[in-house]
Structures are given as C-alpha cells and as structure tokens.
Design an enzyme around this catalytic site. Structure first.
Site, PDB file in Angstrom:
ATOM      1  N   GLN A 199     -12.949 -56.617  61.954  1.00  0.00           N
ATOM      2  CA  GLN A 199     -12.996 -56.604  63.408  1.00  0.00           C
ATOM      3  C   GLN A 199     -12.379 -55.349  64.031  1.00  0.00           C
ATOM      4  OE1 GLN A 199     -12.180 -59.560  61.802  1.00  0.00           O
ATOM      5  NE2 GLN A 199     -14.105 -60.559  62.329  1.00  0.00           N
TER       6      GLN A 199
ATOM      7  N   HIS B  48       3.153 -60.012  63.004  1.00  0.00           N
ATOM      8  CA  HIS B  48       3.082 -59.623  64.419  1.00  0.00           C
ATOM      9  C   HIS B  48       4.485 -59.498  65.027  1.00  0.00           C
ATOM     10  CE1 HIS B  48      -1.241 -59.681  64.526  1.00  0.00           C
ATOM     11  NE2 HIS B  48      -1.272 -60.932  64.079  1.00  0.00           N
TER      12      HIS B  48
END
Length: 707
Positions: A579, A520
């Site tokens: 997801q 990230h």
C-alpha cells in the site's frame, strides 16, 4: 517498577515549585520515599529501600499495592523479552565478518538441514521419542481466562487478576493526567532534545570523520531489520502485478477457487471480471493507498483486495484456500530471495491467527512447513486481529464466548509445546516464531467498563472488548506459555502489539504495562508522561512514517525525528509495502525518505538500524555476528564500530544521558542509583564505566568536548 520510580520522582520534583495548597494535594516526598522502599521487583520481591512502618491512609495503601502490581507485571515483561538469551537457534550473517560469521553460517546450515528433516520426522522438536516421559511432569489448566502451567504441582507463572490490572491501569491514567507530572516530563524531554542538538553541533563532524575510517561499512551494509511488516502485503504493487500476469500466462487452467456452486480456473476468474493479462496495471489493481484512505481505515482495508475483488485476495494473498496457499508461498519465496540478494536486510513477517477455529494453527503450520517458509533472513510473528464484534455479527456458532476465542489461539501452542510428536507441524513452526502482535483500527470508539470486568468465559456480548482487555489476556497467556517453553528449553515469544497509531492515548498505558515493544506509538507525542516512561525503560517503537502519512498523520508532523533526538528506542519499518511503497527495497525507501526529509546523518541512520536489530526477535547468535560479541552491554563497551558503523562517542552520549536521567530521578527521592536497583532490574543499565574508560572513549571515538 519504572512507573513507581519515575512518576514518584516527577511528582516530587513538581511539588518543589508548587504552592502549599498544591503541595498538600499532591504526593509528599516522605510518602514517595516510603512507597519506593515498599515496591518490589517482580521476580524475587526485593526492596530497594526500607519499608515504611505504621499506619497510613487507605489511599496511600492503594497506591502502594498499585506500585507492587505494576512492578510485578513490568518485571515479568522484561524477563520474557530476554528469554531468547537461553536459546541460540543457528543463523547466518550473510557477510564477511570473520570467524564469527563463519560460525553463524555453519549454525544456519545446520539449522536449515534440521528443519528440513524435522518436517518428515515424527518427533520434530525433541528429535526422537520420549515425549511422554519428558512432559508427564507438566500440566495446564484454564483459570479465569488464562492457561496456568504446573510443574509437578508448582505453578510456573501465577498471572495477576484482571481487577489488579485495572487498578494499576487506572493509577497510570491518574499519573498521565497529573499536571505537575506532565510539566516535569515535558521539560525533561525538551532538555534531552536540546542535549542532542548540542551534541550534533559539537561532535557531528567528528562522528562523520570516524565513520570514514571504518572499512566496508555504510548505511547500505549495516544490518537492518524490518521490525513491523504484514506478510499478506509485504510485496510492492509492481511485484504482485508481475506475479499475477505470470500465473495468467503459465497456469490459466489451474482451478483456484470455488464460487457460486462451481470450481473456477484462474482464466475463468479473470474472464468473470472482464480483464485480461494485457489490461492489468498497477492502477487497475488499485491496491495503493491514496488520499481517500486518510482517516478512513475501512477504505484502507479494501486496498488488500486487488481490483477491489475479494476473490483475488483469497487466491493470491491467503494461505487457507483451495490451492492450499501455493501462490502466496511462491510470492513469499520470491521476497525471501530478494532479502538474500540485498544481503543486509531482514524481516519479521506478521501472519494472522483469528481464533475462529481450533484448527487454524494446524492449517497455518502445515502451509509453512510444506512450503518451506523458513529462511535465515526471516522470522515470524502471529498477529491477532481484534475482530470479536465481526465474528458475533456473523453469528459464528463455535464462538459462544470470548474465552473460546482465547482457547483457540493458545491451546494448540501449549499442546505442541508439551507433545511435539503429536503436533509436529505446529511445534516446528513455533520454533520460528518470535512474538505476538495484536492489530485493528484503534480509531474506533470503544465502550468503556468501569464496574465489574467479567471473565472471558462469561463475555457473550456482541461488543468488542476494550483494547486494555485484549492486552491483559493476550499478554498473560503469552507469559504463561513462555514459562512452559522456557522450562522445556524452547524459544519464548515477546508481545509487540500495535498501539498509539490512533484513538485514545490510554491504549499506550496498557501497552506500557504489558508489552516488550510496540508498533507505531505516534500518539506518544500527546502524552509527555508516557513518552518519558517509554524513554526511561527503552521500550522499542517500530514506527512507519510512510504508513502514518497515508492514514493518520502527515509526514512532516510525524514525531519520529523528535523521538529519535530525545533518545527513545525507535526503528523504521514498512508496515504494508503493497500500500505504501514503490521499490523492490521498501525498507531502504523508508530510510532514504527519512534521511532526506529530516536531514539524518549516516550516524543517525546507523543508530536507527542498530535499534531495529536490538528490537527484533532474531536469536542472539545472529546479533553477536551483526553487532559484536558484547552487543547487549550498555555503553561503548558493547559497541563494535566495525559492525554497527556507530562511533563510540554517539553510543557514550546516549548511555550517559539515560543513566543521568535515572540518577536524577533517584536523587529527587533522596536515594542513589545503587547496584541493588540495577541488579533488581529496575534500571536497564550497568554500573558507570571507569572515568579513564570514559575519557579514552571520547578521545578515540570522536571528540571535541560536550560529548
């Protein structure tokens, strides 16, 4: 070491344009030069300049100690990150790349055969007896929360103290908050982005023309590694639905779980949920992220349970269950077959070790070996969830202190490294590991500690230790383990935690000190000093814009485009295809959306793909086949356009920019970028190419001026 050089130069540059009062309050250039000369590389204690004699204020002495500590830790991390150079485990390229590909394919076949046979042998890692003779010289002990390894009485790795680590971390925080340093870093980053935009204007068309002359290669068949994907959600929702329906039709009477005092078959489980195979749909599964998960990590975690039922998660997505993880293994094999079909895509799956019990490693490794979870397109990382607070809430009797949790995580690896015949499954699975990750919701508020940091064996509080505390003890134990595995000729492990997805930007400072790469890192957009340091040291960022879009940051606000333009070492990854993605190739989904939204060129996409290979833990024999024999040589000398599809002019542009930044920083200190600094690994670059080579590169790799 990078912090010492870069931040010192930033402060020195900032004082030039400040008032006398501000200059007096900041570091003066003379002091910075003394400090730079006194800082040492981590491995040998070399000096990059003349030491400063005489007395000086205690605050400056503290800063100099901080620089030495940060240099030692950063150097140790770099050493761990390059340890795979000594271990070439075989692999295949899955492509037509000439003799090198054939050699890698042969190595892969040999490695696969060896792995299959090793599962049935006693001495897995050594290929025979003699463990006692080979390991009698090694011993390890638990010291202040870290396993320390001895080789005949000599300590292989001496970890720093927790107090020294926090002194360095506090110094990092001070540098991050220094206004002149922030201004300096921001301007340099803006300049780097402007250079990139100018380069694309002048050379973008020529880069595209050069790519058209390369046979066979395009964005679909350059190697790409999904550097950040969680194993339990590595399939897309349609894949999981199709698998569940198939099992309901073919194995309805399979006993799959023990609940409410009795064993239940798969059919009985769905009857209790009042569902049939026909009624199931992706909407019924409800595993895809939706607007309700934005800034709600608790709701996002519920998406891991199909139909909102934890029993379905246990049956289909856990390796430790009544059926010994058979369903999860079958889904994984299907995913591996998909990677084989795609031919040019690879993955690094993260799978959890919680540290609740000492036998977790045994359970996981037996599952991996018995189900043959080894594939030439896949490597594994261990993710450690930061769930101490949850464990204490559940009153687990076998976790009295945080030290026990660390012991459960690392002791089995030390034992398997020393005695592979005694722990054959763990030893074999460890050969397929490439690193550690650390995961949890960073947006949770942490309780800071400012006075005394207790050792893990004394941490009995129900509060979760701070992010920085986890980082220190995980990284220190990993480095100690690497020292042992390196001494025994085994593969070593990198540390690549989640950091900067949400929460405090200070988490990124901890990661900078101890991690090889991170996942990230979107919060770097708020910290120009740290962003500039990550650029200078080329610490990898495995970014997942689609994941961020559903959880913490809208896609159009994602800093990936800016990071890439400035030259940070970024790659695209999927995070959780279950997801966030819809297609059978979630990694290509990430690339295609990024290309459409941010208007990336084929050269840009090829560069991002190459970054992913470089960040990955795949062995060097693979990378040589995928990127070229000299892939780790900086600049055009290490680029093979026939494999990377990146024109030399782009590689030269990145190389010259990074080197010029280092030269500029050294010039601010009144020094030159010497071979001594490079050999001490302060600077991750080789000497500059001869001028004639530079000109030849420009002429052959595309060129019209300004490159």
């Amino acid at each position: 070491a990078a912090t010492a050089a870069a931040t010192s130069a930033m402060a020195a540059a900032a004082t030039v344009a400040t008032t006398p009062a501000q200059t007096a309050a900041s570091f003066d250039a003379a002091t910075l030069r003394k400090r730079r000369g006194d800082s040492r590389s981590g491995g040998g204690g070399e000096s990059d300049g003349d030491g400063a004699g005489g007395s000086e204020p205690s605050s400056r002495k503290r800063v100099r100690r901080t620089v030495r500590g940060a240099s030692r830790r950063r150097q140790s991390n770099d050493d761990d990150g390059d340890d795979d150079a000594a271990v070439d485990e075989g692999g295949s390229a899955n492509g037509n790349d000439g003799g090198a590909a054939a050699a890698a394919a042969a190595a892969a076949a040999a490695a696969a055969a060896q792995a299959a046979q090793a599962a049935a042998r006693v001495a897995v890692a050594t290929g025979g007896g003699g463990d006692e003779a080979r390991t009698s010289r090694y011993a390890y002990e638990w010291r202040h929360g870290v396993f320390v390894v001895h080789d005949g009485g000599v300590v292989l790795y001496e970890p720093p103290s927790i107090n020294e680590y926090y002194k360095d971390l506090n110094e990092m925080h001070s540098i991050m908050a220094n206004p002149p340093a922030k201004s300096f870093a921001f301007r340099r980053l803006q300049l780097l982005e402007a250079k990139y935009n100018l380069h694309v204007l002048l050379n973008g068309h020529e880069e595209m023309n050069v790519q058209k002359t390369v046979p066979h290669r395009d964005i679909y068949n350059v190697r790409k590694v999904d550097t950040h994907v969680h194993h339990s959600s590595s399939m897309n929702q349609k894949h999981l639905l199709r698998f569940i329906k198939k099992k309901l039709k073919t194995e309805p009477n399979e006993i799959v779980i023990f609940r409410d005092g009795r064993h239940l078959t798969l059919k009985e489980v769905f009857e209790s949920l009042k569902l049939t195979a026909y009624e199931l749909s992706v909407d019924t599964l409800d595993v895809h992220a939706d607007p309700g998960t934005f800034h709600r990590f608790d709701r996002f975690n519920l998406k891991y349970s199909p139909c909102g039922q934890s029993r379905l998660r246990e049956i289909f997505m856990k390796y430790d269950n009544l059926i010994d993880g058979r369903y999860l293994a079958e889904i994984t094999r299907e995913l591996m077959d998909d990677l084989t079909d795609s031919k040019y895509q690879f993955a690094e799956y993260r799978i959890s070790i919680y540290g609740r019990h000492a036998n977790e490693w045994s359970t996981l490794s037996r599952w991996a070996v018995r189900n043959n979870m080894f594939h030439e397109n896949v490597r594994w990382l261990i993710q450690v969830p930061r769930l101490w607070e949850v464990f204490k809430e559940n009153n687990l009797p076998n976790l009295p202190t945080f030290g026990v949790l660390l012991d459960n995580i690392f002791r089995p690896l030390f034992e398997a490294t020393l005695n592979p015949s005694k722990y054959p499954h763990v030893a074999l699975f460890a050969r397929q590991l490439v690193g550690f990750d650390c995961v949890d919701d960073e947006s949770k508020m942490e309780h800071g500690f400012f006075r005394k940091f207790v050792e893990p064996s004394q941490w009995k509080s129900s509060r979760n230790p701070p992010f920085s505390y986890w980082m220190f003890y995980l990284s220190s134990n990993i480095r100690s383990l690497n020292a042992l595995r390196r001494a025994r000729g085994l593969n070593t492990l990198s540390f690549r935690p989640h950091a900067g997805e949400a929460g405090e930007i200070t988490n990124l400072a901890s990661a900078f000190l101890v991690a090889q790469h991170i996942n990230h890192g979107i919060n770097l957009r708020k910290a120009p000093v740290l962003q500039y340091l990550f650029y200078l040291k080329q610490i990898g960022l495995a970014m997942s814009p689609l994941s961020n879009n559903s959880l913490f940051l809208d896609y159009h606000k994602n800093p990936f485009r800016h990071f890439f333009a400035r030259g940070l070492n970024v790659s695209l990854s999927t995070d959780d295809p279950l997801q966030f993605h819809f297609t059978r190739e979630p990694l290509m989904e990430e690339y295609s959306i990024a290309a459409q939204v941010w208007k990336f060129t084929p050269c840009d996409l090829s560069e991002i793909a190459r970054n992913s290979v470089m960040q990955s833990g795949f062995e060097r024999c693979f990378k040589r086949v995928w990127l070229g024999d000299s892939f780790d040589t900086p600049g055009p000398a290490g680029n093979d356009i026939r494999k990377t599809n990146i024109p030399n002019i782009r590689v030269m542009f990145r190389y010259e920019n990074l080197r010029s930044e280092w030269e500029y920083l050294f010039s601010l200190l009144g020094q030159s970028l010497t071979q001594q600094a490079i050999s001490a690994r302060l600077v991750p670059l080789l000497p500059p190419l001869p001028q004639q080579s530079v000109e030849a590169t420009r002429n052959s790799g595309g060129g019209g001026g300004g490159g």
